[in-house]
Design a protein around this motif. Structure first.
Motif, short mmCIF file in Angstrom:
data_model
loop_
_atom_site.label_atom_id
_atom_site.label_comp_id
_atom_site.label_asym_id
_atom_site.label_seq_id
_atom_site.Cartn_x
_atom_site.Cartn_y
_atom_site.Cartn_z
N PRO A 128 1.61 15.09 -9.29
CA PRO A 128 1.66 13.62 -9.63
C PRO A 128 2.35 13.39 -10.88
CG PRO A 128 -0.39 14.61 -10.26
CD PRO A 128 0.33 15.56 -9.71
N GLY A 129 2.94 12.21 -11.28
CA GLY A 129 3.68 11.73 -12.43
C GLY A 129 2.79 12.00 -13.72
N ARG A 130 3.20 12.92 -14.53
CA ARG A 130 2.38 12.89 -15.86
C ARG A 130 3.49 13.00 -16.79
NH1 ARG A 130 -0.73 17.65 -13.28
NH2 ARG A 130 -2.62 16.56 -12.99
N ILE A 131 3.05 12.84 -18.03
CA ILE A 131 3.74 12.88 -19.29
C ILE A 131 3.89 14.25 -19.83
CG2 ILE A 131 4.24 12.48 -21.73
CD1 ILE A 131 3.19 9.62 -21.26
N GLN A 132 5.09 15.05 -19.82
CA GLN A 132 5.07 16.35 -20.04
C GLN A 132 5.28 16.61 -21.48
OE1 GLN A 132 8.35 18.23 -17.98
NE2 GLN A 132 8.26 20.12 -19.10
N VAL A 142 0.01 8.81 -1.79
CA VAL A 142 0.83 9.45 -2.62
C VAL A 142 0.25 9.25 -4.08
CG1 VAL A 142 2.89 9.23 -3.57
CG2 VAL A 142 2.88 8.84 -1.06
N HIS A 143 -0.07 10.39 -4.85
CA HIS A 143 -0.34 10.13 -6.02
C HIS A 143 0.82 9.99 -7.15
CE1 HIS A 143 -3.44 11.86 -9.26
NE2 HIS A 143 -3.14 10.75 -9.55
N ALA A 144 1.16 8.80 -7.44
CA ALA A 144 2.29 8.71 -7.95
C ALA A 144 2.38 8.89 -9.52
CB ALA A 144 3.13 7.23 -7.89
N LEU A 145 1.19 8.44 -10.15
CA LEU A 145 0.98 8.43 -11.71
C LEU A 145 -0.52 9.02 -11.79
CD1 LEU A 145 1.96 5.25 -13.38
CD2 LEU A 145 3.21 7.23 -13.45
N ASP A 146 -0.42 10.23 -12.78
CA ASP A 146 -1.78 10.67 -12.99
C ASP A 146 -2.13 10.49 -14.63
OD1 ASP A 146 -4.05 12.16 -12.82
OD2 ASP A 146 -3.26 13.92 -13.04
N ASN A 147 -2.93 9.69 -14.99
CA ASN A 147 -3.42 9.60 -16.48
C ASN A 147 -2.51 9.65 -17.38
OD1 ASN A 147 -5.58 9.65 -18.15
ND2 ASN A 147 -5.91 11.80 -18.18
N VAL A 148 -1.60 8.54 -17.23
CA VAL A 148 -0.55 8.55 -18.06
C VAL A 148 -0.87 7.73 -19.26
CG1 VAL A 148 1.99 7.61 -18.58
CG2 VAL A 148 1.17 8.84 -16.47
N SER A 149 -0.80 8.03 -20.65
CA SER A 149 -1.21 7.35 -21.73
C SER A 149 0.24 7.12 -22.74
CB SER A 149 -2.42 7.82 -22.47
OG SER A 149 -3.50 7.93 -21.69
N LEU A 150 0.40 6.24 -23.39
CA LEU A 150 1.57 5.97 -23.95
C LEU A 150 1.41 4.91 -25.14
CD1 LEU A 150 4.60 6.92 -24.09
CD2 LEU A 150 4.81 5.15 -22.27
N GLU A 151 1.81 5.04 -26.25
CA GLU A 151 2.03 3.95 -27.19
C GLU A 151 3.51 3.77 -27.49
OE1 GLU A 151 -0.14 4.07 -30.61
OE2 GLU A 151 -1.76 3.78 -29.75
N VAL A 152 3.91 2.42 -27.12
CA VAL A 152 5.38 2.08 -27.40
C VAL A 152 5.09 1.34 -28.73
CG1 VAL A 152 7.37 1.04 -26.39
CG2 VAL A 152 5.49 1.88 -25.05
N ARG A 153 6.08 1.67 -29.79
CA ARG A 153 5.96 1.06 -31.19
C ARG A 153 6.78 -0.11 -31.11
NH1 ARG A 153 7.50 7.07 -33.53
NH2 ARG A 153 5.38 7.89 -33.06
N GLU A 154 6.34 -0.80 -32.02
CA GLU A 154 6.98 -2.36 -32.16
C GLU A 154 8.35 -1.93 -32.44
OE1 GLU A 154 5.36 -5.53 -33.41
OE2 GLU A 154 7.32 -6.27 -32.49
N GLY A 155 9.52 -2.31 -31.77
CA GLY A 155 11.07 -2.34 -32.21
C GLY A 155 11.50 -1.10 -31.67
N GLU A 156 10.86 -0.48 -31.14
CA GLU A 156 11.35 1.06 -30.54
C GLU A 156 12.23 1.02 -29.42
OE1 GLU A 156 9.16 5.37 -30.12
OE2 GLU A 156 8.25 3.68 -29.30
N PHE A 157 13.17 2.05 -29.45
CA PHE A 157 14.13 2.28 -28.12
C PHE A 157 13.31 3.62 -27.75
CE2 PHE A 157 18.23 0.96 -26.32
CZ PHE A 157 18.01 1.72 -25.23
N LEU A 158 12.61 3.58 -26.43
CA LEU A 158 12.03 4.26 -25.92
C LEU A 158 12.73 4.99 -24.46
CD1 LEU A 158 8.99 6.24 -26.18
CD2 LEU A 158 8.39 4.77 -24.25
N CYS A 159 12.96 5.98 -24.17
CA CYS A 159 13.42 6.43 -23.08
C CYS A 159 12.44 7.06 -22.24
CB CYS A 159 14.90 7.23 -23.17
SG CYS A 159 16.11 6.10 -23.40
N ILE A 160 12.44 6.75 -20.83
CA ILE A 160 11.70 7.63 -20.03
C ILE A 160 12.52 8.30 -19.21
CG2 ILE A 160 9.88 7.78 -18.26
CD1 ILE A 160 8.64 5.02 -19.21
N LEU A 161 12.40 9.77 -19.21
CA LEU A 161 13.32 10.76 -18.53
C LEU A 161 12.48 11.48 -17.72
CD1 LEU A 161 16.19 11.81 -18.62
CD2 LEU A 161 15.35 13.56 -20.26
N GLY A 162 13.04 11.77 -16.17
CA GLY A 162 12.13 12.53 -15.30
C GLY A 162 13.04 12.63 -14.24
#
Ligand SMILES: Nc1ncnc2c1ncn2[C@@H]1O[C@H](COP(=O)(O)OP(=O)(O)OP(=O)(O)O)[C@@H](O)[C@H]1O
Ligand SMILES: [Mg+2]
Lengths: 267, 283
Positions: free
Chosen positions: A226-230, A36-56
């Motif tokens: 596979p899971g990607r950032i859209q 199962v290809h669950a994640l494909d080349n996901v790149s992400l920067e989470v900022r200091e103190g940020e509220f980040l939601c991942i939706l999918g």
């Protein structure tokens, strides 16, 4: 004394330094039925103190990504960093909050909250625990067993358990998914307040567009197989946000836009 | 084994209770039922006992049943008191054999269960043999053990260990097999070591089944102790049963039976209490 933290401003500067970085994350699962290809080349920067939601949608690899960020399992490719530190195993600065409160049924509330201290072999910070329990409205419930508490109370206890050891990053995997709509609104308000008071970096997984819009500074929309950032969406609604913001035209307009984007992708 | 868990994100909501435990899996209900007895129910239970004892006293008197067929409760009580100086050394022997044999069997069973459940392949291979030990009456081995070790304590202690150990093992293994991936992940996320996961998560999780195993194992142990003393022993309560029945001293015979019943009930009550105290979260 304020054991939780100073009240801060709510907006996160886009130029804030990266707290966590995901670089080219890929993950394959070896299932009985094949790979199962669950994640494909996901790149992400989470900022200091940020509220980040991942939706999918279900099965797009949200949990896989979050569990890797927690150091609970490895990636097939790519890297995850906390500041400059590579995350390859659980890190004391990172705490995870699970879908169900995940309290240990054989321990009372207090003993559950002291578990992280026990595992780290340090004395529990009683003053901090007391302040946190008071903050989330669980004062006086210390000796109750988990089964004696409602779902919302259990999840509040698990939030206290994670905050008690004062991590700088909170990873939340659909924490309120199992709660009823009213309790869910209540918990969303609470987590927003706690975030504004403590300035933790929060990464929050959800299925719900409304929940993501309500909570997030930024929403990462993922697509499946596979899971990607859209798409990554900035949410510029002012804070603090009350429940009523969910019925404003600005909110509904944004929600519809996200929905259209996901539907478009699916068609 | 944790490396194998590492990739598994648990499904929440679904109760994951890995079934398939041989032996008395799910037997905790045996502990749980009978809990929370009201004063009225206790009164009725005592009343029934009084009626049975008093009734048999009366009936045995009315029909003039001879003592060598069935002694009256009062005669049994009197025999217990008068014969006590001759019985209690045997009581001590029986209890010591039971305690030593059970301690050996239970420890081996517990450790084996904890270790073997970590290796699914080894567990599959070993389980049928453990089942064989559970289902074969260990009493049958006593004559053989007597040939090898003589009429001393050793054959009886070995038989007790062999009877109780597999019971403890099979039930504890059922407990240890219930892995809750979410709770293990929780502990790991706070930096728990494999040993901490074992002591703080796995053991408490398995505790209800471990207690069931200890209870059933110790009762099996009692049966085997007495049986072994009857088959090949010069001492112990089992030996006394042989002795008094061969002498047709029935009040004394039933006095020994009464003592055995008291030991059995005490074991049950003890583990019931342990279960209430250490595993009440499950009931
Ligand atoms: N241990 C595993 N072995 C094989 N496949 C797996 C495993 N864990 C997850 N998967 C698969 O990987 C994909 C991503 O799973 P993941 O749990 O990360 O999705 P998710 O976005 O969190 O879904 P949900 O919203 O339902 O929680 C799914 O297709 C899932 O079936
Ligand atoms: Mg998930």
């Amino acid at each position: 004394m304020n054991a939780i933290g100073a009240l801060g401003l709510s907006r996160v500067d886009a130029a804030a330094p990266a707290k966590m970085v995901v670089e080219g994350a890929s993950k394959f699962y070896q299932a009985r039925s094949g790979v199962v290809h669950a994640l494909d080349n996901v790149s992400l920067e989470v900022r200091e103190g940020e509220f980040l939601c991942i939706l999918g949608p279900s099965g797009c690899g949200k949990s896989t990504l979050l569990w890797s960020m927690a150091g609970l399992h490895g990636l097939s490719g790519g890297r995850i960093r906390l500041g400059q530190e590579p995350i390859v195993k659980p890190h004391p600065e990172i705490a995870m909050i699970f879908q169900e409160a995940n309290l240990l049924p054989w321990r009372n509330l207090e003993k559950n909250i002291e578990l992280p201290f026990e595992l780290k072999k340090i004395a529990p910070d009683k003053a901090r625990i007391k302040a946190l329990l008071e903050r989330v409205g669980l004062k006086g419930f210390e000796t109750k067993m988990p089964r004696e508490l409602s779902g919302g109370m259990q999840q509040r206890a698990s939030i206290v358990r994670s905050l008690a050891v004062n991590p700088s990053v909170l990873l939340m995997d659909e924490p309120f998914g199992a709660l009823d709509a009213f309790t869910r609104d209540e918990m969303n308000l609470l987590i927003q307040e706690i975030w504004m008071e403590t300035r933790k970096t929060i990464i929050f997984i959800t299925h719900s567009i409304v929940e993501a819009l309500f909570l997030a500074d930024r929403i990462v929309v993922m697509s499946a197989r596979p899971g990607r950032i859209q798409e990554i969406i900035d949410v510029d609604l002012p804070r603090p946000r009350g429940v009523e913001v969910q019925s404003t035209p600005e909110f509904i307009e944004r929600a519809n836009a996200i929905k259209a984007m996901i539907d478009h992708r699916r068609a | 084994m944790d490396s194998q868990l590492r990739d598994q994100i648990p499904t929440f909501g679904a109760k994951q209770d890995t079934a398939g435990g041989a032996g008395l899996s799910g037997g905790f209900s045996a502990l749980a039922s009978g809990g929370g007895r009201s004063a009225f129910e206790t009164f009725i239970i005592i009343l029934v006992a009084v009626v049975i004892i008093g009734g048999s006293e009366l009936l045995l008197g009315i029909f003039q049943v001879p003592q060598y067929i069935m002694p009256k409760p009062s005669q049994i009580g009197a025999a217990l008191i008068t014969e006590w100086p001759f019985i209690w050394p045997h009581l001590v022997v029986t209890i010591c054999e039971l305690l030593i044999g059970f301690a050996i069997g239970a420890s081996i069973g517990f450790v084996l269960a904890a270790v073997i459940t970590q290796f699914p392949f080894a567990e599959k291979i070993v389980t049928p043999y453990i089942l064989l030990l559970v289902t074969t009456p260990m009493l049958a081995l006593v004559p053989l053990l007597v040939l090898r070790f003589g009429f001393g304590w050793e054959p009886r202690i070995i038989a007790v260990a062999l009877a109780s150990g597999p019971m403890v093992m099979i039930n504890s293994a059922t407990g240890f097999r219930r892995v809750d991936l979410a709770k293990i992940a929780l502990a790991r996320s706070f930096g728990a070591s494999t040993f901490q996961i074992f002591t703080k998560i796995r053991i408490p999780m398995a505790m209800p089944m471990i207690i069931v195993g200890l209870m059933v194992g110790s009762i099996f142990g009692l049966l085997t102790t007495v049986g072994a003393e009857m088959v090949g022993g010069a001492e112990g309560l089992g030996n006394r049963l042989n002795y008094y029945s061969s002498m047709i001293r029935m009040p004394q015979f039933f006095a020994v039976i009464t003592l055995l019943a008291i030991i059995g009930i005490s074991i049950y009550v003890f583990f019931f209490w342990v279960g209430k105290k250490w595993a009440n979260w499950e009931a």
